[in-house]
Design a protein around this motif. Structure first.
Motif, mmCIF file in Angstrom:
data_model
loop_
_atom_site.group_PDB
_atom_site.id
_atom_site.type_symbol
_atom_site.label_atom_id
_atom_site.label_comp_id
_atom_site.label_asym_id
_atom_site.label_seq_id
_atom_site.Cartn_x
_atom_site.Cartn_y
_atom_site.Cartn_z
ATOM 1 N N ASP A 7 0.813 -1.223 0.000
ATOM 2 C CA ASP A 7 0.000 0.000 0.000
ATOM 3 C C ASP A 7 0.845 1.271 0.000
ATOM 4 O O ASP A 7 0.339 2.350 -0.329
ATOM 5 N N ASP A 8 2.100 1.126 0.386
ATOM 6 C CA ASP A 8 2.987 2.300 0.377
ATOM 7 C C ASP A 8 3.469 2.644 -1.031
ATOM 8 O O ASP A 8 4.054 3.702 -1.252
ATOM 9 N N VAL A 9 3.280 1.719 -1.957
ATOM 10 C CA VAL A 9 3.774 1.948 -3.318
ATOM 11 C C VAL A 9 2.730 2.751 -4.090
ATOM 12 O O VAL A 9 1.639 2.271 -4.346
ATOM 13 N N ALA A 10 3.074 3.986 -4.395
ATOM 14 C CA ALA A 10 2.146 4.836 -5.148
ATOM 15 C C ALA A 10 2.794 5.223 -6.475
ATOM 16 O O ALA A 10 3.997 5.461 -6.533
ATOM 17 N N ILE A 11 1.982 5.249 -7.516
ATOM 18 C CA ILE A 11 2.477 5.674 -8.827
ATOM 19 C C ILE A 11 2.205 7.169 -8.945
ATOM 20 O O ILE A 11 1.058 7.608 -8.907
ATOM 21 N N ASP A 12 3.286 7.922 -9.083
ATOM 22 C CA ASP A 12 3.156 9.383 -9.088
ATOM 23 C C ASP A 12 3.715 9.929 -10.401
ATOM 24 O O ASP A 12 4.909 9.849 -10.649
ATOM 25 N N GLY A 13 2.862 10.462 -11.244
ATOM 26 C CA GLY A 13 3.302 11.063 -12.498
ATOM 27 C C GLY A 13 3.571 10.035 -13.577
ATOM 28 O O GLY A 13 3.059 8.907 -13.534
ATOM 29 N N HIS A 14 4.405 10.431 -14.524
ATOM 30 C CA HIS A 14 4.644 9.600 -15.694
ATOM 31 C C HIS A 14 6.118 9.701 -16.083
ATOM 32 O O HIS A 14 6.719 10.764 -15.947
ATOM 33 N N ALA A 15 6.677 8.597 -16.539
ATOM 34 C CA ALA A 15 8.074 8.611 -16.987
ATOM 35 C C ALA A 15 8.210 7.837 -18.289
ATOM 36 O O ALA A 15 7.555 6.804 -18.486
ATOM 37 N N ILE A 16 9.048 8.343 -19.180
ATOM 38 C CA ILE A 16 9.315 7.681 -20.459
ATOM 39 C C ILE A 16 10.823 7.576 -20.657
ATOM 40 O O ILE A 16 11.558 8.541 -20.409
ATOM 41 N N GLU A 17 11.264 6.405 -21.063
ATOM 42 C CA GLU A 17 12.685 6.190 -21.356
ATOM 43 C C GLU A 17 12.898 6.086 -22.863
ATOM 44 O O GLU A 17 12.193 5.331 -23.547
ATOM 45 N N TYR A 18 13.878 6.835 -23.341
ATOM 46 C CA TYR A 18 14.262 6.800 -24.753
ATOM 47 C C TYR A 18 15.642 6.183 -24.849
ATOM 48 O O TYR A 18 16.602 6.701 -24.251
ATOM 49 N N ARG A 19 15.763 5.102 -25.575
ATOM 50 C CA ARG A 19 17.092 4.492 -25.730
ATOM 51 C C ARG A 19 17.852 5.258 -26.801
ATOM 52 O O ARG A 19 17.427 5.323 -27.957
ATOM 53 N N ILE A 20 18.966 5.838 -26.396
ATOM 54 C CA ILE A 20 19.794 6.594 -27.324
ATOM 55 C C ILE A 20 20.889 5.649 -27.819
ATOM 56 O O ILE A 20 21.852 5.361 -27.103
ATOM 57 N N ASN A 21 20.685 5.120 -29.019
ATOM 58 C CA ASN A 21 21.630 4.154 -29.577
ATOM 59 C C ASN A 21 22.407 4.782 -30.722
ATOM 60 O O ASN A 21 21.879 5.642 -31.424
ATOM 61 N N ALA A 22 23.634 4.307 -30.914
ATOM 62 C CA ALA A 22 24.414 4.739 -32.079
ATOM 63 C C ALA A 22 23.986 3.892 -33.269
ATOM 64 O O ALA A 22 24.605 2.882 -33.606
ATOM 65 N N GLU A 23 22.886 4.278 -33.852
ATOM 66 C CA GLU A 23 22.300 3.557 -34.988
ATOM 67 C C GLU A 23 21.755 4.589 -35.953
ATOM 68 O O GLU A 23 21.363 5.680 -35.536
ATOM 69 N N ASN A 24 21.692 4.212 -37.225
ATOM 70 C CA ASN A 24 21.116 5.115 -38.211
ATOM 71 C C ASN A 24 19.685 4.697 -38.556
ATOM 72 O O ASN A 24 19.476 3.730 -39.279
ATOM 73 N N PRO A 25 18.706 5.430 -38.055
ATOM 74 C CA PRO A 25 17.308 5.059 -38.313
ATOM 75 C C PRO A 25 16.979 5.026 -39.802
ATOM 76 O O PRO A 25 16.093 4.272 -40.217
ATOM 77 N N ALA A 26 17.725 5.824 -40.596
ATOM 78 C CA ALA A 26 17.441 5.876 -42.041
ATOM 79 C C ALA A 26 18.103 4.728 -42.790
ATOM 80 O O ALA A 26 17.910 4.578 -43.989
ATOM 81 N N ALA A 27 18.912 3.935 -42.098
ATOM 82 C CA ALA A 27 19.568 2.803 -42.744
ATOM 83 C C ALA A 27 19.199 1.531 -41.988
ATOM 84 O O ALA A 27 20.059 0.739 -41.596
ATOM 85 N N ASP A 28 17.890 1.363 -41.747
ATOM 86 C CA ASP A 28 17.403 0.167 -41.079
ATOM 87 C C ASP A 28 17.995 0.012 -39.675
ATOM 88 O O ASP A 28 18.231 -1.091 -39.209
ATOM 89 N N PHE A 29 18.264 1.142 -39.027
ATOM 90 C CA PHE A 29 18.808 1.155 -37.667
ATOM 91 C C PHE A 29 20.147 0.401 -37.569
ATOM 92 O O PHE A 29 20.452 -0.203 -36.550
ATOM 93 N N ALA A 30 20.922 0.454 -38.642
ATOM 94 C CA ALA A 30 22.237 -0.196 -38.604
ATOM 95 C C ALA A 30 23.127 0.528 -37.595
ATOM 96 O O ALA A 30 23.150 1.764 -37.559
ATOM 97 N N PRO A 31 23.854 -0.223 -36.764
ATOM 98 C CA PRO A 31 24.776 0.413 -35.816
ATOM 99 C C PRO A 31 25.802 1.257 -36.560
ATOM 100 O O PRO A 31 26.270 0.864 -37.633
ATOM 101 N N THR A 32 26.130 2.420 -36.010
ATOM 102 C CA THR A 32 27.163 3.265 -36.612
ATOM 103 C C THR A 32 28.206 3.589 -35.548
ATOM 104 O O THR A 32 28.142 4.632 -34.912
ATOM 105 N N PRO A 33 29.151 2.680 -35.355
ATOM 106 C CA PRO A 33 30.206 2.953 -34.378
ATOM 107 C C PRO A 33 30.984 4.194 -34.815
ATOM 108 O O PRO A 33 31.002 4.532 -35.998
ATOM 109 N N GLY A 34 31.618 4.837 -33.864
ATOM 110 C CA GLY A 34 32.391 6.032 -34.195
ATOM 111 C C GLY A 34 32.630 6.854 -32.944
ATOM 112 O O GLY A 34 32.285 6.432 -31.830
ATOM 113 N N GLN A 35 33.208 8.019 -33.155
ATOM 114 C CA GLN A 35 33.544 8.881 -32.017
ATOM 115 C C GLN A 35 32.439 9.896 -31.762
ATOM 116 O O GLN A 35 31.882 10.468 -32.709
ATOM 117 N N LEU A 36 32.138 10.108 -30.499
ATOM 118 C CA LEU A 36 31.196 11.164 -30.119
ATOM 119 C C LEU A 36 31.961 12.485 -30.157
ATOM 120 O O LEU A 36 32.492 12.932 -29.149
#
Ligand code: MV4
Length: 590
Positions: free
Chosen positions: A326-355
Motif C-alpha cells: 500500500d505504500d507503493v504509489a504511482i506518481d506522475g509519468h516517466a518515459i525512457e528513450y534508448r539513445i543508440n548509435a544507430e542510423n534510423p534511415a539505414a534500417d537502424f544499422a549500428p554506426t560505431p564512431g567517435q562522439l
C-alpha cells in the motif's frame, strides 16, 4: 551490507549499479575487456580488472575469470547487471557455491525454473495467473501441433522452450504450415539455446507488451512496483518504454500487479524481477519472467521513487523490504528513450564512431543514465547503446512535452543516433495517443519519414556517411546584431563566418562572406581572380569534404576555399601572397 561488490558488466548499467553501491557504502570492482580500457565503468569503480580480449565470450562471459577476479579483489558479492551473465542460472549457482560470495539476483533454482518456458507457465498457472492458452508440456510431433491448431484455432505460435526475444518463435497460420514451422522452431531453439524442445500457444495478433516490476525479499515479502508499457518495439528491440501504461485502467492495473506478485511468490523468487504479459482486448496473459534488472527499470524508479538497484543489493544482503504494498504509489509519468548509435534511415544499422560532440539535455524532469563523455568512441564490440534518456512529468502529456524539449536539446555529432526516430515518435498520432501495439512499428514505420527525420534532426557529421547522400553545413551569422543559424547544403555557394581576425564584417578590411570553390575531380581551382591570403594544407595531408584548403581574397571578400570531396593532398602549387586567376589550380588531391 556488503563491503565490496564486483559488477560483472560494462557501460551505463555497471555505473548505475556502482552508484547504488557507493550510496550504500560498498566499494566497487569493475571488470573490463581490452576494448573497454577507457570505459566509463572502469573510471567509476574503486578498482578494475582486465578479464580478457574484446569478444564478450572471452571476457564478460568468462565465468571462471570473473569469479577468480572477485576472489582476488576480496569482493563479497557479484552483481551481473543485464545481458551477459545476468540470466545464466549456472553462473548464479557457481557464485552461490563460492564461499564468501553472494549472488545479487534471484536464487539459481528459481532462475532455472523460470528460464524454461513451459515450467514458468506451469508455475504461473498454479498461482492462478492467466497464461496464454496453450501447452504446459513440450509438444512431440506435427500431429499434436495440428490438433492444438484445431483446438485453439489458427494462428498459433510454436515457441522454443529456452526462447525469448522473438528467437525460436514461429507463427503458424494454417495446418499446411505446421511441418515447416515446427522444424524451424526446433532448429532455432537448438542453435540459440541448445534446446530443441518446443511448445504451442494461441497466437495473439496485436497485443500490448506490459511488464510488472517486482521486488521480493528473503523474509517472504513480495511487492510490485506497477507496470511498464514496452509496446513500442522494432523487431523485438524495445526503443521507448514508459510507466504507467497508457493502455491500462486502474482495475486492470491492480489485477495484473497482484497476478505478478502471486506468480513470483509461487516460484520462490527473491530479488528484483519482471513478469511480462501480453494484453489484448482488456485481458492479460502471462508470457515470461525476466530474472534480472532490466534496461527500463528506470521508469518504474521515477514514478515510484523506489531505488530498485539499491533494494537488489539490500535484499541480497538479507534486509527486509521496508515498505508495504500500500505504500507503493504511482506518481506522475516517466518515459525512457534508448539513445543508440544507430542510423534510423539505414534500417537502424549500428554506426560505431567517435562522439565528437556529446551534449545531453539538463534541467527539470530529466534523468540520464550513461557511461560516456564527449570524445569517447562507441565501439562495435557490444550493443550500440550510448545511454538512456528518462523524462518525467506530472502526467503523460506533460511528460511528452518535456520529452520534446529534452530530445531537441540532445546534441550528438560524430555518430548517428536514434534521437531523430524519437523526435518522429513525439509527432506520431498513434504513439502520442498511446494506441500503439507491439506490431505498430514493424507494420507502420515509414522509411521516407525516417529519412526525413534523420535529415532534419540527425548529425551534420557522422562516421560511415549519413545514409542520405547529402551533407549540410551550419553557420551562425549576425544580422543587425541578431543571430541566425544558416544551413548551407552541399554543392551550393557556402557562406562561412570567415577568419577570426576579420570576423564580424564591421572592420575596414575585407568583408567576411565568401563562396566555396567547387573541385572538379581531383583539382580544386579558383572560382575568381584574387590573392591567396593563407594556405591551410600541405602535400600529404588528409582532407575531408568541407575542409578549408586555402583562403582567397577577391573583391574585398575573404573566401574559404573548401574541398568538395575528401582525399589526400597531392600538391599545393600556390603560396601565401600569390595572385591567381579564375580557373587556376590551387590544390590537387589524389
Ligand atoms: C507472443 C505473441 C503473441 N501471441 N505469444 C515476442 C518475443 C517473445 N518473448 C514473445 N513474443 C511474442 N509472443 C503469443 N502467444 C507476440 C509476441 C510478440 C511480441 C511480444 C512482446 C513485444 C513485442 C512483440 C513483437 C512481436 C511479437
Amino acid at each position: 551490507m556488503f563491503d565490496k561488490v564486483l559488477v560483472a558488466n560494462r557501460g551505463e548499467i555497471a555505473v548505475r549499479v556502482m552508484a547504488a553501491c557507493e550510496e550504500l557504502g560498498c566499494e566497487t570492482v569493475a571488470v573490463y575487456s581490452d576494448a573497454d580500457r577507457d570505459g566509463g565503468h572502469v573510471e567509476y569503480a574503486d578498482e578494475a580488472y582486465n578479464v580478457g580480449p574484446s569478444p564478450a565470450s572471452e571476457s564478460y562471459l568468462d565465468q571462471e575469470e570473473i569469479i577468480d577476479v572477485a576472489e582476488r579483489a576480496g569482493a563479497d558479492a557479484i552483481h551481473p547487471g543485464y545481458g551477459f551473465l545476468a540470466e545464466n542460472a549456472d553462473f548464479a549457482r557457481r557464485v552461490e557455491e563460492t564461499p564468501d560470495l553472494t549472488w545479487v539476483g534471484p536464487p539459481s533454482d528459481a532462475m532455472e525454473t523460470l528460464g524454461e518456458k513451459t515450467k514458468a507457465r506451469t508455475v504461473m498457472q498454479e498461482a492462478g495467473v492467466p497464461v496464454v492458452p496453450g501447452t504446459t508440456d513440450p509438444v512431440d510431433d506435427a500431429d499434436e501441433v495440428r490438433a492444438l491448431g484445431e483446438e485453439f484455432g489458427y494462428p498459433i505460435a510454436i515457441k522454443a522452450e529456452g526462447g525469448g526475444g522473438g528467437r525460436g518463435m514461429k507463427i503458424v497460420r494454417s495446418e499446411a504450415e505446421v511441418d515447416d514451422a515446427l522444424e524451424s522452431a526446433r532448429r532455432e531453439g537448438e542453435a540459440y539455446f541448445g534446446n530443441d524442445s518446443v511448445y504451442v500457444e494461441k497466437y495473439l495478433e496485436a497485443p500490448k507488451h506490459i511488464e510488472v516490476q517486482v521486488l521480493a525479499d528473503r523474509h517472504g515479502n513480495v511487492r510490485h512496483l506497477g507496470e511498464r508499457d514496452c509496446s513500442l518495439q522494432r523487431r523485438h528491440q524495445k526503443v521507448i518504454e514508459e510507466a504507467p501504461s497508457p493502455a491500462l485502467d486502474d482495475d486492470l492495473r491492480g489485477d495484473i500487479g497482484e497476478a505478478a506478485r502471486q506468480g513470483v511468490r509461487e516460484a520462490g523468487y527473491t530479488n528484483a524481477g519482471t513478469v511480462e504479459f501480453l494484453v489484448e482486448d482488456g485481458e492479460f496473459y502471462f508470457m515470461e519472467v525476466n530474472t534480472r534488472i532490466q534496461v527500463e527499470h528506470t521508469v518504474s524508479e521515477e514514478v515510484t521513487g523506489i531505488d530498485i538497484v539499491r533494494w537488489q543489493l539490500r535484499v541480497a544482503a538479507g534486509d527486509e523490504l521496508a515498505f508495504a504494498q500500500d505504500d507503493v504509489a504511482i506518481d506522475g509519468h516517466a518515459i525512457e528513450y534508448r539513445i543508440n548509435a544507430e542510423n534510423p534511415a539505414a534500417d537502424f544499422a549500428p554506426t560505431p564512431g567517435q562522439l565528437t560532440t556529446y551534449r545531453p539535455p539538463t534541467s527539470i524532469g530529466i534523468r540520464l543514465d550513461h557511461a560516456v563523455a564527449q570524445g569517447d568512441e562507441i565501439g562495435g564490440d557490444y550493443d550500440s547503446m550510448i545511454g538512456k534518456l528518462i523524462v518525467s512529468g506530472d502526467d503523460r502529456d506533460h511528460c511528452l512535452e518535456r520529452s520534446k524539449r529534452a530530445l531537441e536539446h540532445f546534441v550528438v555529432e560524430g555518430v548517428h543516433t536514434t534521437i531523430p526516430f524519437h523526435r518522429l515518435m513525439l509527432d506520431d498520432e498513434t504513439f502520442v495517443a498511446g494506441d500503439h501495439t507491439t506490431k505498430y512499428l514493424d507494420r507502420e514505420l515509414d522509411a521516407d519519414a525516417l529519412e526525413a527525420a534523420v535529415d532534419r534532426w540527425g548529425p551534420t557529421t557522422a562516421a560511415g556517411g549519413d545514409g542520405t547522400g547529402a551533407t549540410t553545413n551550419e553557420v551562425t551569422v549576425e544580422v543587425d546584431g541578431k543571430r541566425f543559424d544558416v544551413v548551407i547544403e552541399d554543392g551550393l555557394p557556402r557562406a562561412t563566418a570567415g577568419s577570426a581576425d576579420t570576423g564580424g564584417g564591421s572592420s575596414g578590411g575585407a568583408a567576411t562572406t565568401d563562396t566555396a570553390e567547387v573541385a572538379t575531380a581531383d583539382a580544386i581551382t579558383a572560382e575568381m581572380q584574387g590573392t591567396i591570403l593563407s594556405v591551410a594544407v600541405d602535400a600529404g595531408d588528409e582532407v575531408a569534404a568541407g575542409d578549408v584548403v586555402c583562403v582567397l581574397e577577391a573583391m574585398k571578400m575573404e573566401n574559404d576555399v573548401v574541398a568538395a570531396a575528401g582525399g589526400t593532398v597531392e600538391s599545393v602549387p600556390i603560396t601565401e601572397g600569390d595572385s591567381v586567376d579564375m580557373g587556376d589550380t590551387l590544390v590537387t588531391l589524389e
